[in-house]
Design a protein around this motif. Structure first.
Motif, PDB file in Angstrom:
ATOM      1  N   LEU A 143      35.950  58.139  71.535  1.00 40.62           N
ATOM      2  CA  LEU A 143      37.345  59.050  70.644  1.00 40.62           C
ATOM      3  C   LEU A 143      37.121  60.913  71.022  1.00 40.62           C
ATOM      4  N   ARG A 144      36.562  60.874  71.700  1.00 40.78           N
ATOM      5  CA  ARG A 144      35.877  62.620  71.717  1.00 40.78           C
ATOM      6  C   ARG A 144      36.314  62.543  73.171  1.00 40.78           C
ATOM      7  N   GLN A 145      36.356  61.855  73.831  1.00 36.30           N
ATOM      8  CA  GLN A 145      36.355  61.914  75.288  1.00 36.30           C
ATOM      9  C   GLN A 145      37.695  61.570  75.795  1.00 36.30           C
ATOM     10  N   GLU A 146      38.218  60.690  74.961  1.00 34.27           N
ATOM     11  CA  GLU A 146      39.879  59.943  75.469  1.00 34.27           C
ATOM     12  C   GLU A 146      40.713  61.160  74.459  1.00 34.27           C
ATOM     13  N   LYS A 147      40.144  62.675  73.551  1.00 33.73           N
ATOM     14  CA  LYS A 147      40.713  63.309  72.806  1.00 33.73           C
ATOM     15  C   LYS A 147      40.966  64.694  74.214  1.00 33.73           C
ATOM     16  N   GLN A 148      39.721  65.154  75.054  1.00 35.56           N
ATOM     17  CA  GLN A 148      39.793  66.380  75.122  1.00 35.56           C
ATOM     18  C   GLN A 148      40.607  65.358  76.507  1.00 35.56           C
ATOM     19  N   TRP A 149      41.044  64.364  76.949  1.00 36.98           N
ATOM     20  CA  TRP A 149      41.463  64.484  77.761  1.00 36.98           C
ATOM     21  C   TRP A 149      43.497  64.388  77.907  1.00 36.98           C
ATOM     22  N   ILE A 150      43.528  63.831  76.853  1.00 37.46           N
ATOM     23  CA  ILE A 150      44.500  63.575  76.333  1.00 37.46           C
ATOM     24  C   ILE A 150      45.041  65.462  75.955  1.00 37.46           C
ATOM     25  N   TYR A 151      44.342  65.780  75.655  1.00 39.32           N
ATOM     26  CA  TYR A 151      44.418  67.415  75.252  1.00 39.32           C
ATOM     27  C   TYR A 151      45.081  68.245  76.356  1.00 39.32           C
ATOM     28  N   GLN A 152      43.617  67.512  78.039  1.00 31.03           N
ATOM     29  CA  GLN A 152      43.803  68.746  78.781  1.00 31.03           C
ATOM     30  C   GLN A 152      45.401  67.458  79.696  1.00 31.03           C
ATOM     31  N   ARG A 153      45.920  67.083  79.365  1.00 31.82           N
ATOM     32  CA  ARG A 153      46.641  67.212  80.666  1.00 31.82           C
ATOM     33  C   ARG A 153      47.628  67.035  79.453  1.00 31.82           C
ATOM     34  N   GLU A 154      47.629  67.311  77.410  1.00 30.00           N
ATOM     35  CA  GLU A 154      48.812  67.863  77.095  1.00 30.00           C
ATOM     36  C   GLU A 154      49.156  69.140  77.501  1.00 30.00           C
ATOM     37  N   LEU A 155      48.165  70.182  77.893  1.00 33.08           N
ATOM     38  CA  LEU A 155      47.589  71.500  78.541  1.00 33.08           C
ATOM     39  C   LEU A 155      48.618  72.066  79.975  1.00 33.08           C
ATOM     40  N   MET A 156      48.515  70.298  80.786  1.00 34.84           N
ATOM     41  CA  MET A 156      49.490  70.150  82.029  1.00 34.84           C
ATOM     42  C   MET A 156      50.135  70.297  82.188  1.00 34.84           C
ATOM     43  N   LEU A 157      50.709  69.478  81.156  1.00 33.60           N
ATOM     44  CA  LEU A 157      52.676  68.647  81.182  1.00 33.60           C
ATOM     45  C   LEU A 157      52.902  70.378  80.209  1.00 33.60           C
ATOM     46  N   ASP A 158      52.485  70.811  79.847  1.00 36.61           N
ATOM     47  CA  ASP A 158      53.515  71.836  78.545  1.00 36.61           C
ATOM     48  C   ASP A 158      53.452  72.570  79.664  1.00 36.61           C
ATOM     49  N   LYS A 159      52.014  73.509  81.068  1.00 35.42           N
ATOM     50  CA  LYS A 159      52.191  74.661  81.620  1.00 35.42           C
ATOM     51  C   LYS A 159      53.486  74.123  82.948  1.00 35.42           C
ATOM     52  N   VAL A 160      53.277  73.381  83.162  1.00 37.27           N
ATOM     53  CA  VAL A 160      53.962  72.389  83.847  1.00 37.27           C
ATOM     54  C   VAL A 160      55.800  72.298  83.780  1.00 37.27           C
ATOM     55  N   LEU A 161      55.462  71.957  82.561  1.00 35.92           N
ATOM     56  CA  LEU A 161      57.559  72.656  81.732  1.00 35.92           C
ATOM     57  C   LEU A 161      57.481  73.958  82.009  1.00 35.92           C
ATOM     58  N   GLN A 162      56.994  74.181  81.179  1.00 36.31           N
ATOM     59  CA  GLN A 162      57.203  75.750  80.476  1.00 36.31           C
ATOM     60  C   GLN A 162      57.403  76.844  81.641  1.00 36.31           C
ATOM     61  N   SER A 163      56.536  76.136  83.275  1.00 41.04           N
ATOM     62  CA  SER A 163      56.752  76.396  84.426  1.00 41.04           C
ATOM     63  C   SER A 163      57.748  76.640  85.102  1.00 41.04           C
ATOM     64  N   SER A 164      58.403  75.499  85.057  1.00 38.85           N
ATOM     65  CA  SER A 164      59.198  74.818  85.781  1.00 38.85           C
ATOM     66  C   SER A 164      60.662  75.875  85.707  1.00 38.85           C
ATOM     67  N   PRO A 165      61.205  75.382  86.819  1.00 33.22           N
ATOM     68  CA  PRO A 165      63.084  75.805  86.673  1.00 33.22           C
ATOM     69  C   PRO A 165      63.790  75.081  85.973  1.00 33.22           C
ATOM     70  N   LEU A 166      63.608  74.157  85.998  1.00 31.73           N
ATOM     71  CA  LEU A 166      64.397  72.931  85.119  1.00 31.73           C
ATOM     72  C   LEU A 166      64.251  73.296  83.478  1.00 31.73           C
ATOM     73  N   ALA A 167      65.403  73.410  82.968  1.00 30.63           N
ATOM     74  CA  ALA A 167      65.769  73.935  81.648  1.00 30.63           C
ATOM     75  C   ALA A 167      65.145  72.305  80.967  1.00 30.63           C
ATOM     76  N   VAL A 168      64.624  72.790  80.092  1.00 27.26           N
ATOM     77  CA  VAL A 168      64.146  70.815  79.473  1.00 27.26           C
ATOM     78  C   VAL A 168      64.275  71.558  77.562  1.00 27.26           C
ATOM     79  N   MET A 169      65.531  70.927  77.312  1.00 30.72           N
ATOM     80  CA  MET A 169      65.679  71.068  75.801  1.00 30.72           C
ATOM     81  C   MET A 169      64.871  69.594  75.260  1.00 30.72           C
TER      82      MET A 169
END
Length: 433
Positions: free
Chosen positions: A102-128
């Motif tokens: 579970l700890r490994q899966e949580k870390q993987w999910i956290y990393q994916r969330e960070l990556m997704l947030d980074k992609v969304l925040q830097s995207s020129p596409l406005a998302v609401m």
């Protein structure tokens, strides 16, 4: 829970002791005093042994209970000591194995969330993202910039946001349908921008949510338009070059033959043909330069030194103070842009004192303005002036402003033209920082 088990074990043990004592008394016919003494001593020994044996078990149950409570709180960093081969130790080993996974899966999910947030925040596409009460629960940086000048809007009601937005955007949002709309920019960023709005909805945590995606099409449309012009230019240049090469060769041969026969009129004819062919060749080279413009080699450039290098070539005055922060652009290409604009201003009929250059610092870049007091442009010319081949000058190639536009947009900027109050033209282009 563990204390209840402990007392239940003691009670069961005492019952077993008393039952054994009663059976002992019946078989051996002992006195009541002896029975009481034996029963009391056995009960005391049983209680002590139960406490001793169960204390270790109780601690392990408490540790297991604490670990499971951590699971409930999504905390998987606790491991249990495994110090035996009994059933509880086996259970602790299974707990540790589950915790690690579970700890490994949580870390993987956290990393994916960070990556997704980074992609969304830097995207020129406005998302609401809106909840079922139409309150904003997520907006990326592009959405905040588009809808609230960069301010945070999470938690705000959609209706309150619509009060400050352009009417065309409000109508597109309220329509609930996918489609295009345009937004007129303010004075510092003139012109209009084309946007596409996509509406979506889905269930999350049992509640209906709305997703709005704003995609800017202005740059993409401009890029496609320029690519089309470049393709046309390459085709025309190729065909003209195929014809010019043999013409130039034949003109050279014909002129030599005419000179040998002393026919001055024929020599003059061949010279005129050669001159026009040479002019057409230079004309083609100019368009080829536009069609093969390299990507900008950006660097930090001091504005004062950059503007001083232009002052020796064209007469103009600098309005306001130049930015202290260096610009970030290709100095050679940007010099070409300003030379073209200052040249056009000088050829517009404006005197040097009325030609001005101003560099304004904005929050996310700089705005450069070249103004004159010449004849300006009609509305029809303003809409066509940035296109290749379009020129109002008799000897113009229609490349100057088109090249300026190509260079500015290669720097991820935008350029616009507008007539000034009182006469003259203002050319503005924005460069991101």
């Amino acid at each position: 829970m563990t204390f209840k088990l402990k007392y239940q074990l003691i009670v069961c043990t005492l019952i077993a002791v008393w039952a054994s004592a009663a059976l002992y008394a019946l078989v051996l016919d002992v006195s009541f005093a002896q029975l009481l003494l034996v029963t009391g001593f056995a009960s005391l020994v049983a209680i002590v042994l139960c406490h001793y044996v169960f204390d270790g078990v109780a601690k392990r149950f408490v540790a297991l209970e604490t670990g499971l409570l951590n699971f409930r709180d999504n905390e998987f960093g606790v491991s249990l000591a495994v110090d035996g081969k009994d059933e509880i130790s086996h259970l602790a080993a299974l707990y540790n194995e589950t915790s690690n996974k579970l700890r490994q899966e949580k870390q993987w999910i956290y990393q994916r969330e960070l990556m997704l947030d980074k992609v969304l925040q830097s995207s020129p596409l406005a998302v609401m993202l809106l909840d079922n009460s139409e309150r904003v629960i997520f907006a990326n940086a592009s959405a905040r910039e588009l809808l609230a000048q960069g301010s945070r809007i999470e938690g705000a009601a959609l209706e309150s946001l619509l009060e400050t937005l352009p009417q065309t955007m409000v109508e597109a949002i309220r329509s609930g349908r996918d489609g295009l709309f345009s937004v007129q920019k303010d004075d510092d960023e003139q012109g209009s921008e084309a946007w596409h709005l996509s509406h979506g909805s889905f269930l999350m945590n049992g509640n209906q949510h709305k997703l709005l995606l704003f995609k800017q099409l202005t740059r993409e449309l401009s890029r496609q338009e320029v690519q089309t012009w470049k393709k046309v230019i390459r085709v025309i240049s190729h065909e003209l070059n195929n014809s010019l090469a043999p013409i130039s060769s034949m003109v050279h041969s014909g002129r030599l033959l005419a000179e040998q026969h002393g026919d001055t009129r024929l020599v003059k004819v061949f010279e005129t043909i050669g001159e026009r062919a040479s002019h057409l060749n230079s004309f083609i080279l100019g368009y080829a330069k536009f069609a093969k413009l390299p990507q900008p080699n950006r660097s930090r450039v001091d504005w004062q030194g950059f503007v001083d290098s232009l002052a020796g070539q064209w007469a103009f005055k600098v309005e306001g103070s130049l930015p202290d922060t260096p610009g970030f652009f290709d100095p050679a290409q940007m010099q070409q842009v300003l030379i073209n604009l200052l040249k056009n201003a000088a050829e517009s009929g404006s005197i040097g004192d009325d030609i001005s250059l101003q560099v304004k610092t904005l929050e996310n870049g700089v705005l450069v303005e070249v103004c004159d007091r010449g004849s300006g442009m009609s509305e029809a010319v303003l809409t066509q002036a940035l296109l290749p081949f379009y020129s109002t000058k008799g000897e113009g190639t229609g490349l100057g402003l088109a090249l300026c536009r190509e260079i500015v947009e290669a720097h991820d900027g935008r350029i616009s033209l507008s007539n000034r109050a009182g006469g003259g033209l203002k050319v503005s282009f924005f460069l991101p920082g």
